[in-house]
Design an enzyme around this catalytic site. Structure first.
Site, PDB file in Angstrom:
ATOM      1  N   PHE A   1     -86.779  45.240  35.774  1.00 47.47           N
ATOM      2  CA  PHE A   1     -87.117  46.314  36.953  1.00 47.47           C
ATOM      3  C   PHE A   1     -86.329  47.307  37.789  1.00 47.47           C
ATOM      4  O   PHE A   1     -86.427  48.007  37.773  1.00 47.47           O
ATOM      5  CB  PHE A   1     -88.596  46.340  37.527  1.00 47.47           C
ATOM      6  CG  PHE A   1     -88.938  45.056  36.757  1.00 47.47           C
ATOM      7  CD1 PHE A   1     -90.720  45.286  36.208  1.00 47.47           C
ATOM      8  CD2 PHE A   1     -89.189  43.610  37.023  1.00 47.47           C
ATOM      9  CE1 PHE A   1     -91.636  44.462  35.817  1.00 47.47           C
ATOM     10  CE2 PHE A   1     -90.058  42.270  36.717  1.00 47.47           C
ATOM     11  CZ  PHE A   1     -91.094  43.527  36.255  1.00 47.47           C
TER      12      PHE A   1
ATOM     13  N   GLY B   1     -81.750  44.361  35.107  1.00 46.40           N
ATOM     14  CA  GLY B   1     -83.252  43.353  34.452  1.00 46.40           C
ATOM     15  C   GLY B   1     -84.301  44.478  33.981  1.00 46.40           C
ATOM     16  O   GLY B   1     -84.159  45.549  33.883  1.00 46.40           O
TER      17      GLY B   1
ATOM     18  N   ASP C   1     -83.478  29.101  40.592  1.00 42.52           N
ATOM     19  CA  ASP C   1     -82.328  28.956  40.224  1.00 42.52           C
ATOM     20  C   ASP C   1     -81.692  28.402  40.551  1.00 42.52           C
ATOM     21  O   ASP C   1     -80.548  29.564  40.832  1.00 42.52           O
ATOM     22  CB  ASP C   1     -82.743  30.787  39.572  1.00 42.52           C
ATOM     23  CG  ASP C   1     -81.564  31.044  38.899  1.00 42.52           C
ATOM     24  OD1 ASP C   1     -81.100  29.866  38.252  1.00 42.52           O
ATOM     25  OD2 ASP C   1     -81.253  32.331  38.691  1.00 42.52           O
TER      26      ASP C   1
END
Length: 877
Positions: free
Chosen positions: A594, A592, A730
């Protein structure tokens, strides 16, 4: 001198071919038009508006798709051909039928593929079991993604629809993969042999996916398992692939079969290259007579038609008879130049086995200077295990650029110097421009990071490819302007819209009050007692009072009240520092903004955690490692450490546990549990409901009792999070991991995984959201609370009772999902709910409907949900 090297770096690119199939899944350009119309051809077309240029996934151009002429007959060979212009490593194919704004109903139920690297010799792809035909679509709109196992390396590819009865066929497609960068076009090796030993199963060590020719026990003119990106396991009798024979991942040879004591391999490339090193993945299970090679000799030739250089490059290895692990062995090639390499690998024991070979080289052509004399280099040790000893000759090379500048006769040295100075000034100016652009980009990113996290009405618009739909009162679908755009697997580059295309439904003050009033179901910040349902007295809190745990993958797994976060982060990290050198990388799970998430094997984990043998499995200690990139901002590093401190306090049997950290040096890592059966979505999608048929045919299956048991565990984990005022944001089957005996642990890897990038949607470049799992107030107002987690739990239940065979609201486009949230807000009876599935009991579906209540106060708490599911489980036991 520095500027000269700088110029070389700009003009010559380094090529590395460390292909990892799990991450090599980028869309290659059908949807975004990187693949041009003229690169897409077909054997026939129904008419001009259904030509091959319209075969683009998720686009509604022309008459909606490529349609072949007439009815497809069972004996026909009709194809859609795509030219990628250079070799690509293709791992995935997406197909879709002709939707044509609800007027088309044509699709391909089955298809196969042919491929070619030169446009002349065409090969038919086969899976591990030798099957060519793949399942296609079941309707005209749903996208079906099919993994190519094994993957293919090709420039040209043909999609060939297959049918059993005459029918009309239309298709839209996308190819996924990455560029094949090391330029290897074929290798020539001896045919693999069969390993037999007392007490050991017969192990076939042949190159079963090789696509070249076999003659006199030698393979030539093709590529195969040495370039498929799959590294063999320590035990060569096992395989990473499902339903394949022992030894599938390795090619092996027996010493006594080769009189000279070595096997000879030849590698051919697309052009002359300046080689840095070669890496060979070898097995070293010495207890069964397998070791890495003891010596390698490599010769080069500049052109395929020229002779081999007389002076070979020799590398002597230190044979390892203590560590049985398979490993990459590095052979330094010392900038030798060629378009072909001939290597002899000498046996160190009875057997030698390879599973992967790749090269690192410079893309620029380095040409040997005429008339130079070879010089001998002194012996030296490399720094990479297993410490090969280099004893080779090396030609002096003069690196030249891919172009030449002619100097007219009579030109003075001063003019030559002026030209050189001019080039250097231009390069310096170019570098300055690049630096300015980088600084501007960083400044913009910092500004965005400081922007409010609430999704305002004017922000909640995104760009769509061409069209969207509105759900009318009569359930008819009408064309309208686009609002949302779907994200395709690993398509990491997004364009900002030039202007908002449409605002979301207007919200009245009364609507705001219904969401933000005192009866809004948000956790009490002043308490950390277990959550006991939704009380009218619970105070409202602002978005600024929330601490979002961003995570290395850019997702927000948890939103935590600031008071709770402050109390937790003031404490020290409650887990120990795990030795970084005891982590063995097995697979990259995702990446992702980072950092990355890796699946690793942790050696000595039992001793580190001070667990007894009865508490610990005898299986390899597999863990998930979240790794923060070393070059991130200070803010990201602080957030990562804050996440570690907070997550380390989560201790529940149904929540993934933080086992250890690596924070003494970069890259910062957190080590969490990983369950042996992977995520729940994949686990269920590969199974059928238990029946006499599945039992008789040994088909993987689950029972309704199993589904209810797993649902109860998810509810238990969410009940625990709610009691701590944690909001997951999520929750879905992709974020639940499955262990032995159907145990479940809630995690947060879903957003980072390439497999599930199609479940997320980007809103104006700011947020990537799982809108099909989100409550209406989360989409319209950006409000994420325990109540919105309850909504997502209902969708997760629905997934489970479809065995994850279908995406939620699969009959709706992404625009229709957003429009549907507006219907929930307006509450005029036109909202669309997920329907009851055949596997779902009525009582469980009633629970889902309560989770999807429009008014938050009407949704049950996780405490109530867990109690209800426990009762259902007990009653069916």
């Amino acid at each position: 001198m520095f500027l000269r090297f700088l110029l070389l770096a700009l003009l010559i690119g380094r090529s590395k071919s460390t292909v990892i199939p799990a991450s090599c899944r980028y869309a290659l350009g059908m949807h975004d038009r990187t693949i041009r119309d003229e690169d897409i051809t077909a054997s026939s077309q129904w008419y001009e508006s259904t030509g091959p240029q319209y075969a683009r996934l998720q686009r509604e151009e022309g008459d909606g798709a490529w349609c072949l002429a007439g009815l497809l007959q069972p004996e026909d060979v009709q194809f859609l051909q795509i030219d990628l212009h250079e070799l690509h490593f293709i791992t995935l194919i997406g197909t879709q039928g002709r939707h044509a704004r609800a007027t088309g109903k044509e699709f391909a139920r089955y298809y196969r593929i042919d491929y070619s690297r030169d446009g002349e010799r065409w090969l038919s792809w086969k899976d591990h079991q030798g099957q060519q035909v793949m399942k296609g679509n079941v309707d005209e709109y749903e996208v079906v993604l099919t993994d190519l196992r094994p993957p293919v390396i090709t420039r040209f590819i043909r999609i060939i629809p297959v049918t059993k009865v005459p029918m009309t066929v239309c298709m839209r497609v996308e190819l996924y993969g990455c560029r094949w960068s090391d330029g290897l076009t074929s290798y020539k090796i001896p045919e693999g042999e069969t390993y037999t030993a007392p007490g050991h199963p017969i192990t076939y060590l042949n190159d079963s996916t090789y696509d070249g020719f076999l003659e006199n026990r030698r393979l030539f003119g093709g590529l195969g398992q040495l370039t498929d990106g799959v590294h063999g396991l320590d035990d060569f009798g096992q395989s990473l692939e499902y339903r394949v024979w022992p030894g599938y991942d390795y090619i092996g040879w027996k010493n006594e079969s080769w009189q000279n004591g070595y096997i000879e391999t030849e590698f051919q490339f697309d052009k002359p290259r300046n080689f840095t090193r070669m890496k060979v993945h070898c097995n070293n299970l010495f207890s069964k007579g397998v070791k890495i090679f003891q010596k390698a000799e490599c010769q080069f030739k500049f052109r395929l038609q020229s002779d081999w250089e007389s002076e070979p490059l020799t590398v002597i290895m230190v044979v390892d008879d203590k560590n049985p692990s398979a490993r990459f062995v590095t052979i330094p090639l010392n900038q030798r130049v060629g378009s072909a390499i001939l290597c002899r690998f000498y046996f160190a024991d009875t057997w030698m086995m390879f599973s992967e070979i790749f090269f690192e080289s410079d893309m620029g052509i380095a040409v040997p200077t005429l008339g130079t004399v070879p010089t001998t280099t002194p012996d030296a040790k490399t720094t990479e295990a297993p410490f090969p000893l280099q004893n080779s000759t090396e030609r002096k090379l003069e690196t030249t650029f891919p172009f030449t500048i002619s100097r007219p006769e009579g030109t003075t040295e001063e003019s030559k110097t002026s030209v050189l100075i001019g080039c250097l000034v231009a390069i310096i100016l170019l570098l300055l421009v690049i630096i300015v652009l980088i600084l501007c980009r960083q400044y913009i990113q910092k500004c965005l990071e400081k922007a409010p996290r609430r999704i305002l009405e004017e922000d909640a618009t995104v760009r769509l490819s061409f069209y969207s739909y509105t759900i009318g009162n009569s359930n008819q679908i009408h064309q309208s302007n686009p609002t949302y755009e779907r994200i395709f697997p690993l398509d990491l580059d997004y364009q900002q819209p030039t202007k908002p295309l449409r605002r979301l439904p207007e919200l009245s003050q009364s609507a705001e009050d219904s969401v933000c009033s005192g009866d809004y179901a948000e956790p009490d910040l002043t308490k950390s007692t277990p959550h006991q349902g939704f009380q009218n007295s619970v105070p409202h809190y602002a978005e600024t009072d929330i601490v979002n745990l961003q995570g290395v993958t850019g997702n927000n797994m948890y939103a935590v009240p600031a008071l709770t976060a402050d109390s937790l982060t003031k404490k020290d990290i409650s887990v120990g520092e795990f030795p970084r050198n005891q982590l063995r990388l097995k697979e990259k799970l995702g990446e992702g903004q980072f950092g990355e998430v890796h699946l690793c094997e942790a050696e000595g984990l039992q001793e580190f955690l001070e667990m007894s043998a009865s508490e610990f499995s005898e299986q390899p200690n597999m863990v998930a490692v979240k790794m923060l990139r070393a070059n991130v901002t200070k803010t990201a590093r602080n957030d990562f450490l804050k996440e570690i401190k907070i997550i380390s306090r989560l201790k529940h049997p149904n929540i993934i546990r933080l086992l250890g950290v690596c924070v003494w040096d970069d890259p910062l890592c957190m080590i969490t549990e990983y369950m042996e059966n992977g995520d729940l979505n994949q686990f269920l999608s590969q199974r059928e409901i238990h029946s006499q048929f599945t039992k008789a045919n040994n088909i993987p299956s689950v029972s309704r009792q199993n589904l209810l048991y797993m649902s109860t565990q998810i509810a238990s984990g969410m009940k625990y999070l709610a009691s701590l005022n944690f909001v997951h944001r999520d929750l879905a089957t992709r974020n639940c991991l499955v262990g032995n005996n159907y145990t479940i642990k809630i995690a947060d890897f879903g957003m980072s995984r390439n497999l599930y990038s199609g479940d997320y949607y980007r809103i104006q470049g700011r947020a990537v959201l799982p809108i099909r799992w989100m409550a209406w107030e989360s989409i319209l107002l950006g409000k994420f609370t325990t109540a919105s987690d309850v909504w997502a739990f209902g969708v997760t239940l629905w997934e489970m009772f479809t065995l994850c065979k279908e995406q939620p609201y699969s009959v709706l486009t992404d625009e229709q999902v957003i429009e549907n949230t507006g219907e929930f807000f307006r509450d005029q009876g036109r909202q669309i709910y997920l329907s009851q599935t055949p596997l779902c009991p009525s009582l469980i579906f009633d629970l889902m409907m309560k989770c999807w209540s429009r008014d938050i106060k009407d949704r049950p708490s996780f405490d109530m949900i867990h109690h209800f599911l426990t009762e259902q489980l007990d009653s069916t036991a």
